[in-house]
Design an enzyme around this catalytic site. Structure first.
Site, PDB file in Angstrom:
ATOM      1  N   ASP A 270       0.844  -1.183   0.000  1.00  0.00           N
ATOM      2  CA  ASP A 270       0.000   0.000   0.000  1.00  0.00           C
ATOM      3  C   ASP A 270       0.891   1.249   0.000  1.00  0.00           C
ATOM      4  O   ASP A 270       1.661   1.475   0.930  1.00  0.00           O
ATOM      5  CB  ASP A 270      -0.875  -0.046   1.247  1.00  0.00           C
ATOM      6  CG  ASP A 270      -1.809   1.135   1.313  1.00  0.00           C
ATOM      7  OD1 ASP A 270      -2.549   1.335   0.336  1.00  0.00           O
ATOM      8  OD2 ASP A 270      -1.787   1.863   2.320  1.00  0.00           O
TER       9      ASP A 270
ATOM     10  N   THR B  39      -2.494   6.105  -4.282  1.00  0.00           N
ATOM     11  CA  THR B  39      -1.304   6.751  -3.723  1.00  0.00           C
ATOM     12  C   THR B  39      -0.025   6.296  -4.430  1.00  0.00           C
ATOM     13  O   THR B  39       0.846   7.113  -4.710  1.00  0.00           O
ATOM     14  CB  THR B  39      -1.160   6.467  -2.219  1.00  0.00           C
ATOM     15  OG1 THR B  39      -1.385   5.091  -2.003  1.00  0.00           O
ATOM     16  CG2 THR B  39      -2.145   7.266  -1.430  1.00  0.00           C
ATOM     17  N   THR B  40       0.051   4.991  -4.718  1.00  0.00           N
ATOM     18  CA  THR B  40       1.241   4.499  -5.412  1.00  0.00           C
ATOM     19  C   THR B  40       1.348   5.181  -6.765  1.00  0.00           C
ATOM     20  O   THR B  40       2.402   5.695  -7.142  1.00  0.00           O
ATOM     21  CB  THR B  40       1.164   2.970  -5.609  1.00  0.00           C
ATOM     22  OG1 THR B  40       0.725   2.381  -4.404  1.00  0.00           O
ATOM     23  CG2 THR B  40       2.497   2.399  -6.013  1.00  0.00           C
TER      24      THR B  40
ATOM     25  N   ASP C   2      -9.392   0.674   1.637  1.00  0.00           N
ATOM     26  CA  ASP C   2      -9.290   1.110   0.239  1.00  0.00           C
ATOM     27  C   ASP C   2     -10.613   0.911  -0.477  1.00  0.00           C
ATOM     28  O   ASP C   2     -11.116   1.809  -1.156  1.00  0.00           O
ATOM     29  CB  ASP C   2      -8.247   0.270  -0.513  1.00  0.00           C
ATOM     30  CG  ASP C   2      -6.853   0.842  -0.367  1.00  0.00           C
ATOM     31  OD1 ASP C   2      -6.689   1.758   0.463  1.00  0.00           O
ATOM     32  OD2 ASP C   2      -5.946   0.379  -1.075  1.00  0.00           O
TER      33      ASP C   2
HETATM   34  P1  ADP Z   1      -2.556   2.668  -6.017  1.00  0.00           P
HETATM   35  O1  ADP Z   1      -1.934   2.894  -4.661  1.00  0.00           O
HETATM   36  O2  ADP Z   1      -2.082   3.665  -6.997  1.00  0.00           O
HETATM   37  O3  ADP Z   1      -4.036   2.541  -5.968  1.00  0.00           O
HETATM   38  P2  ADP Z   1      -2.548  -0.128  -6.685  1.00  0.00           P
HETATM   39  O4  ADP Z   1      -1.505  -1.105  -6.287  1.00  0.00           O
HETATM   40  O5  ADP Z   1      -3.882  -0.226  -6.073  1.00  0.00           O
HETATM   41  O6  ADP Z   1      -1.930   1.301  -6.512  1.00  0.00           O
HETATM   42  O7  ADP Z   1      -2.678  -0.257  -8.278  1.00  0.00           O
HETATM   43  C1  ADP Z   1      -3.579   0.503  -8.981  1.00  0.00           C
HETATM   44  C2  ADP Z   1      -3.398   0.282 -10.475  1.00  0.00           C
HETATM   45  O8  ADP Z   1      -3.543  -1.085 -10.830  1.00  0.00           O
HETATM   46  C3  ADP Z   1      -4.470   1.028 -11.251  1.00  0.00           C
HETATM   47  O9  ADP Z   1      -3.879   1.603 -12.373  1.00  0.00           O
HETATM   48  C4  ADP Z   1      -5.442  -0.077 -11.640  1.00  0.00           C
HETATM   49  O10 ADP Z   1      -6.162   0.236 -12.802  1.00  0.00           O
HETATM   50  C5  ADP Z   1      -4.521  -1.219 -11.845  1.00  0.00           C
HETATM   51  N1  ADP Z   1      -5.160  -2.541 -11.706  1.00  0.00           N
HETATM   52  C6  ADP Z   1      -5.792  -3.051 -10.649  1.00  0.00           C
HETATM   53  N2  ADP Z   1      -6.221  -4.318 -10.907  1.00  0.00           N
HETATM   54  C7  ADP Z   1      -5.836  -4.602 -12.167  1.00  0.00           C
HETATM   55  C8  ADP Z   1      -5.956  -5.750 -13.021  1.00  0.00           C
HETATM   56  N3  ADP Z   1      -6.561  -6.845 -12.621  1.00  0.00           N
HETATM   57  N4  ADP Z   1      -5.428  -5.669 -14.258  1.00  0.00           N
HETATM   58  C9  ADP Z   1      -4.801  -4.556 -14.645  1.00  0.00           C
HETATM   59  N5  ADP Z   1      -4.633  -3.470 -13.904  1.00  0.00           N
HETATM   60  C10 ADP Z   1      -5.152  -3.477 -12.677  1.00  0.00           C
HETATM   61 MG    MG Z   2      -5.291   1.054  -5.186  1.00  0.00          MG
END
Ligand code: ADP
Ligand code: MG
Length: 554
Positions: free
Chosen positions: A63, A96-97, A395
């Site tokens: 996270d 956030t990432t 989240d």
């Molecule tokens: P953040 O802290 O930015 O929310 P995450 O680790 O939750 O980081 O990743 C978010 C990113 O991953 C977004 O760009 C989202 O669209 C993408 N994402 C989430 N699940 C999938 C999936 N199954 N296939 C492709 N992209 C995904």
């Molecule tokens: Mg996320």
């Protein structure tokens, strides 16, 4: 520096100053390093980080905001990025990432422009224009959804949970259903078809043991406490609940008083007096009609005994935050003086019951007067699983809050980013000049997100990006990376990777603003760290010794 031979001291001795390009480059470097660390955590195949704090406590997470908070970042520019991540988290609780990665990439691209002798103000201007345009495009490509539709909400919650630790099969489905149900229960209609979801009304209670699949949604509040006395009822229907933040004890004098007791008679009198006071307290509670007592402080053994005799169920030493949640849920009022307790202060619940959860007992307060208070009782093998599950649920709750407030979504998996980049490049051509380069750099930076996702999916990032660009040029707005399937697909919505448009907007805003802030700095003046005095040094030595002592214990 000197003026007419008189030295002018502007800065305190020991102050460090870096200026111009040097300052900017070190700032950019620091921010990029932070972004680099987070890159590999992005998306459902993102890797976890293991963070060890100075006390040796370990956190395992992917996270973004948790990572940057735990990292104890030192460099001032990197700290600005941490602040951006925190702001992102506070605003929308997700993305956030992405925000940190995007900010870092914007700075990396800016550095290349600086190398071409483009002035920072032009870069900042170009980035600002690009940001405004990108936000506009997001509104254009976002799709309206029905915030009342359970299936849609589940799809959205499941996307956010998928990228975290608890992302597998039945367990995930169960958690997703629970989270959606919880959000819907606490949602307050705003009159225009949208809802206000107050996340604090969903209480998450973690209890070690069992597996995540044993987690429960409770219509009310659950307390990690037992009923204080074995003689008390364990189940009360139509509960009338007194919420106390005063102890049911006879107050011991603050100062040590010396009481001279000379005969057994006097001891008896003394104890009798105490018993009498406690009895009166209980009598008072019973007289207003309470059959449940929830106390923030202690309850004396003798008071417990009297309460039990009256058939009152009591719980003690409940956390303040839980007391406040109970106040909201049961419609009661926390009372600080038993003398003032009256009938109107009592809260109401259909049922208060102590139940066994694993090897422990917990108290459930269900069917509360105010149904807009629910709890999720999380079960899991260890603290790390529980903590990560709690973060994922948080989240997901934010995702739901976001779409229930602004019911519009965009495709994830990098689809939105590629589409925005495509449109930005077209826009850049119309702007022309050096700003064109900055706007194009912004577009390139956005495409870093699909490239990272492609990499975690085991694809060649550049190859994947080229495919995506082609698809988007052909009008396939939802073409993106299916990370779990390990391929580029034409319509990411078929695998439910959808995100609230608010999150994407905020991600772009947070990143662009953080990058601009850092690019505006051309002078870093850092005060010397405070000198340790002789005394402090001594103390430091002592601390070291103390630590040594502690280690012996292991
Ligand atoms: P953040 O802290 O930015 O929310 P995450 O680790 O939750 O980081 O990743 C978010 C990113 O991953 C977004 O760009 C989202 O669209 C993408 N994402 C989430 N699940 C999938 C999936 N199954 N296939 C492709 N992209 C995904
Ligand atoms: Mg996320």
């Amino acid at each position: 520096m000197s003026l007419y031979g008189v030295p002018v001291l502007v800065l305190k001795e020991g102050t460090q100053r870096t200026t111009g390009r040097d300052a900017m480059r070190t700032n950019i470097l620091a921010a990029r390093v932070l972004a680099e660390v987070l890159k590999t955590s992005l998306g459902p195949r993102g890797l976890d980080k293991m963070l060890v704090d100075s006390f040796g406590d370990v956190t395992v997470t992917n996270d973004g905001v948790t990572i940057v908070k735990e990292m104890e970042v030192q460099h001032p520019a990197a700290k600005l990025l941490v602040e951006a991540a925190k702001a992102q988290d506070a605003e929308v609780g997700d993305g956030t990432t992405s925000a940190v990665v995007l900010a870092g990439t914007l700075l990396e691209k800016a550095e290349a422009l600086l190398d071409q002798n483009i002035h920072p103000t032009i870069i900042i201007e170009g980035y600002k224009k690009a940001m405004d345009e990108a936000l506009k495009y997001l509104d254009e490509i976002a799709v309206k959804i029905d915030p009342n539709d359970e299936e849609t909400l589940k799809r959205l919650a499941s996307t956010s949970i998928a990228s975290k630790y608890i992302g597998s099969g039945d367990t995930r489905e169960k958690i997703v259903s629970m989270v959606v149900e919880a959000a819907r229960r606490v949602a307050e209609p705003r009159g225009d078809g949208t809802f206000n979801v107050r996340i604090s009304n969903v209480k998450i209670e973690k209890k070690k043991g069992g597996s995540l699949n044993d987690s429960l949604l409770i219509e009310g509040i659950v307390l990690d406490k037992e009923v204080v006395h074995p003689g008390m009822p364990k189940r009360i229907e139509k509960a009338r609940i007194a919420l106390l933040d005063t102890p049911l004890e006879v107050e011991k004098p603050e100062i040590t008083a010396k009481i001279n007791i000379t005969s057994p008679e006097q001891i008896r009198m003394f104890l009798d007096e105490e018993t009498k006071i406690l009895k009166e307290m209980v009598e008072k509670i019973a007289s207003v009609g309470a059959n449940v007592v929830i106390c923030q402080k202690g309850i004396d053994d003798v008071a417990q005994h009297f309460l039990a005799k009256k058939g009152i169920l009591a719980v003690r030493r409940v956390k303040r935050s839980d007391m406040e949640k109970l106040e909201y849920a049961t419609g009661g009022r926390i009372v600080s003086s038993i003398k003032d307790l009256n009938e109107n202060d009592l809260g109401y619940a259909e049922l208060v019951e102590e139940r066994k959860v694993g090897n422990d007992k917990m108290v459930f307060i269900e069917g509360c007067k105010n149904p807009k208070a629910v709890s999720i009782l999380l079960r899991g093998a260890n603290d790390m699983v529980l903590d990560e599950a709690e973060r994922s649920i948080n989240d997901a709750l934010h995702v739901l809050r976001n779409v229930m407030r602004e019911p519009k979504i965009v495709a994830g998996g990098g689809a939105a980013e590629v589409e925005l980049a495509l449109r930005l490049r077209e826009y850049a051509r119309n702007v022309g000049g050096k700003e064109q380069l900055a706007i194009e750099a912004f577009a390139d930076a956005l495409e870093e997100i699909p490239m990272i996702l492609a990499e975690t999916a085991g694809l060649d990032p550049l190859d994947a990006l080229m495919q995506l660009r082609n698809m988007h040029t052909e009008g396939k707005v939802n073409a993106g990376i299916d990370v779990l399937g390990g391929k580029v697909i034409e319509d990411i919505s078929t695998i439910n990777v959808l995100e609230p448009v608010i999150v994407k907007k905020q991600t772009i805003k947070s990143a662009a603003e953080a990058a601009a802030t850092i690019l505006k700095i051309d002078d870093v003046i850092a005060a010397a760290p405070p000198k340790r005095t002789g005394k402090e040094k001594e103390k430091g030595g002592e601390e070291g010794g103390f630590q040594g002592e502690q280690f012996k214990g292991f």
